[in-house]
Design an enzyme around this catalytic site. Sequence first.
Site, PDB file in Angstrom:
ATOM      1  N   GLY A  72       0.820  -1.209   0.000  1.00 26.03           N
ATOM      2  CA  GLY A  72       0.000   0.000   0.000  1.00 26.03           C
ATOM      3  C   GLY A  72       0.853   1.257   0.000  1.00 26.03           C
ATOM      4  CB  THR A 114       2.777   0.635   6.322  1.00 23.36           C
ATOM      5  OG1 THR A 114       1.413   0.386   6.711  1.00 23.36           O
ATOM      6  CG2 THR A 114       3.673   0.338   7.503  1.00 23.36           C
ATOM      7  NE  ARG A 159      -3.685  -6.134  -3.581  1.00 21.58           N
ATOM      8  CZ  ARG A 159      -3.434  -6.267  -2.282  1.00 21.58           C
ATOM      9  NH1 ARG A 159      -2.523  -7.154  -1.886  1.00 21.58           N
ATOM     10  NH2 ARG A 159      -4.059  -5.537  -1.392  1.00 21.58           N
ATOM     11  CG  ASP A 170      -1.818  -0.048   8.431  1.00 22.36           C
ATOM     12  OD1 ASP A 170      -2.724   0.799   8.342  1.00 22.36           O
ATOM     13  OD2 ASP A 170      -1.670  -0.986   7.619  1.00 22.36           O
ATOM     14  CG  ASP A 203       1.196  -2.807  10.707  1.00 23.16           C
ATOM     15  OD1 ASP A 203       2.024  -2.185  10.022  1.00 23.16           O
ATOM     16  OD2 ASP A 203       0.355  -3.580  10.212  1.00 23.16           O
ATOM     17  CG  ASP A 249       3.361  -7.232   7.113  1.00 21.86           C
ATOM     18  OD1 ASP A 249       2.881  -6.835   6.024  1.00 21.86           O
ATOM     19  OD2 ASP A 249       2.656  -7.541   8.080  1.00 21.86           O
TER      20      ASP A 249
END
Length: 323
Positions: free
Chosen positions: A11, A126, A72, A128, A130, A103
């Site tokens: 993303g 990212t 992708r 996020d 995370d 990741d």
Amino acid sequence: MKKIGVLTSGGDAPGMNAAIRSVVRSCIYFGVQPVVIHEGYKGLIENNLEEANARSVANIINQGGTFLKSARCAEFRTPEGRAKAFENAKAAGLDGLVVIGGDGSFTGAMLMEEEHGLPCVGVPGTIDNDIFGTDFTIGYDTALNTAVEAIDKIRDTATSHNRLFLIEVMGRDAGFIALNSGIAAGAEEILIPEEDHSVEKLMDCLENSSRAGKTSSIVVVSEGEKIGGVVELGRAVEESFPEYEVKVTVLGHIQRGGKPTCADRVLASRLGVAAVEKLIEGVSGVMVGIRDQTVVTTPLKEAISKHNAIDDVLLRVADIVTV
């Protein structure tokens, strides 16, 4: 190191362009030829590579998204696809690769190094936040500020019409955006996947608010919250509290766009330089990140397999200020 490639994968996130710029210009500074790869691993398989110079990345530090684009690539998930990607990297003379992403992108980089010996360094990009091994990921600060600005505007409507707004923010299975934006925007309740009983807490909070005669509230919900979706939560609240006019807003991909903040531009610049320096030093198979304002490295395997924990202090702050 004579040539280093750089790609963005997964993303998009605000600040990725700043990171690409930093990698390209760091290569030039150290006498290495930078090579940009379009459309991530797909571009590596399709041989969509080109040599870059300082002017190739002029005037992009303030732009959102990634000018190299991301895509992708199911083929890259196969050993045959990765072998093809390596052959193109080898033919282009790449001695190392900088992968900017999350990741999934780091998994690809780790496999490229394990299977074909191509030195890789990851840069966490990212919204996020995370990724294990860094306090902040590129794009997180911008997304956070975008969410806060949107919630502030929604509050104006909530108070004008005596409404309860359930606002869903992004973050996958991590509640960093929800927790921090909720505190910053003064939300009455914050629901994150890291807390198992957050829905029960919400109902108790609304019960107390109802008794106190409160008619407008803001509830921030992380998209990863295990409740079956914010729309279902809205229906449940309406059934339990008919006195509330419940509205649901999903902020969605607006959080992934926009000009990166100063913090994201500086972070991206620091990590881009660090990634190139590590490759030149012979260090690979790692992700560069930031801990306590210091650049650190984390093995890609750890960055992929572990997750940052939500700050218990912030959880306590949220409980205190949302009474």
